[in-house]
Write an enzyme that holds these catalytic residues in place. Structure first.
Site: not given
Length: 452
Positions: A231, A233, A273, A296, A406, A408
């Site tokens: 990804d 970063d 998940k 995360h 969610s 976010t």
């Protein structure tokens, strides 16, 4: 939703997130941590330099002596944090989000920031309630950590000879991964390995199949053993087998857990998940499977609290006891080590893992408070074995399903798994019947396209 998320700070640059926000965050962090030293770094995004400059100025105004690592991967930032005294660490990055986003990952006393501390920062910035450092802050640049971390990994891993297609997605891993793998003797085919914060070739999220389509084509065309994608970063990774088939990260976690548990017994953390196959295989290998809330920060916290051998999240974060943090490049090297030692194609290794019927995330836009709907569903399902670790999850030995809001976006996320089609249908019907008809119909509409 604002720039403050459950685990970090993130938003569209110049619209939701500005250089002024970065300056104010530096000042607010000074009030939260009440320390003297700060560690700052950033990814390759075009907006990172401006945000990082403003952030360093805000931290200095709060009295901090700032060490700026420059442009590095997030794992290199974490690694430096274990070797440099710091009261606050802030990485300027939007991780896997599209190019127009940026944000901040924060450490307090070298541990991930928690939700209460994020709320404190948000309120401090909203009220402008800052303090000025008792002593003048300072700034210094230290650009040595990419080479230091590369040297650390070169000493940790044995040389290899496999052919690897490496897709850095023009992100920060371009600065370390190709050179590192070449130094270890791997035959590296580079794909999008020039740093470019506009991400001209693909979006930074390798977990989305469409973003690694070029990698999937390139691996068999090159006759490579594996394809690896990072990804923006460098803390997430995705893998493609020698046939060009992506391997889901819960299955990668299962392979890695088997490998580690052959050498040492301990805990393996997985997110809510992941497939049932993860805890089943960990238990079969006499390890201790531990489920964590998806996200995360939550997986990382469970990993640290349990001193686990490894932790994995379906999105591609893998945390390692050797490091005490997650790293896409390190994860790649462990898998390559496993492939070298086993002398078995990745597709065949994956074929040894049981495969159940599991849906992708079903994402349904939701107006209002999704938490209330989830609580109502939990009450109606209370006669069954449920977990409230992450939304509501109903789990039987041969199937499970979950509804979670969610962290976010204003959406509901649903996910289901069954060891047979009948069990998958059973768990879907059991849970979906507890949703209002509007959302129930939307979910079934999406499911029909997924499992037809």
């Amino acid at each position: 939703m604002g720039i403050f998320k459950a685990c970090d700070i993130r938003g569209i640059y110049s619209q939701e997130l500005t250089d002024r926000d970065a300056y104010d965050l530096g000042r607010a962090a000074g009030k939260l941590a009440a320390g003297q030293t700060a560690l700052v770094a950033g990814d390759v995004r075009l907006s990172t330099q401006g945000l990082k400059t403003a952030l360093c100025a805000g931290l200095a105004a709060a009295g901090y002596r700032v060490t700026d690592l420059g442009i590095v991967t997030t794992p290199i930032f974490y690694y430096a944090g274990h070797h440099i005294d710091n009261d606050v660490g802030i990485m300027v990055t939007a991780s896997h989000n599209p190019p127009e986003y940026n944000g901040f990952k924060l450490l307090i006393k070298n541990r991930p920031i928690n939700n209460q501390e994020l709320v404190f920062l948000e309120k401090t910035m909203a009220n402008g309630d800052y303090i000025t450092g008792a002593a003048a802050g300072g700034y210094r640049r230290d650009g040595s950590w990419t080479s230091r971390y590369a040297e650390h990994l070169l000493n940790r891993f044995q040389p290899g000879k496999l052919k690897v297609v490496l897709d850095c997605g023009n992100g920060s891993c371009s600065l370390i991964a190709p050179g590192l793998l070449n130094s270890l003797g791997y035959r590296v085919v580079e794909l999008f390995c020039t740093p470019d914060g506009s991400f001209p070739n693909r979006s930074p999220n390798p977990a989305a199949p469409e973003n690694i389509a070029a990698l999937c084509r390139r691996v068999p065309a090159e006759g490579a053993s594996v394809g690896i994608a990072y990804d923006g970063d460098g803390d997430r990774v995705a893998f493609v087998d020698e046939t060009g088939q992506p391997i889901a990260n819960d299955r990668i976690l299962t392979l890695l857990a088997r490998y580690l548990l052959e050498m040492e017994k301990g805990a393996v953390v997985y997110d809510s998940k992941c497939s049932l196959v993860v805890p089943e295989e960990v238990a079969r290998m006499h390890g201790v499977p531990l489920m964590a809330r998806s996200g995360h920060g939550f997986v990382g916290a469970a990993f640290l609290e349990s001193n686990a051998l490894v932790a994995g999240e379906l999105s591609g974060h893998f945390f390692w006891r050797d490091l005490q943090f997650d790293d896409g490049v390190y994860s790649s090297l462990v898998l390559l080590e496993l492939l070298q030692k086993s002398n078995t194609p990745l597709s065949q290794m994956d074929g040894t893992i049981p495969k159940y019927l599991i849906t992708p995330d079903i994402r349904i836009p939701f107006q209002g408070d999704p938490g209330e709907l989830v609580n109502q569903a939990a009450q109606r399902l209370s006669q069954y074995p449920i977990s409230r670790l992450d939304g509501v999850r109903v789990e039987f030995p041969d199937c499970w399903g979950m509804i979670r809001p969610s962290i976010t976006e204003p959406i509901l996320t649903l996910r289901f798994e069954g060891k047979t089609r009948d069990k998958l249908t059973f768990i879907m019907d059991l849970i979906l019947q507890e949703l209002p008809s509007e959302y129930q119909n939307k979910a079934y509409e999406v499911l029909r396209t997924m499992i037809s």
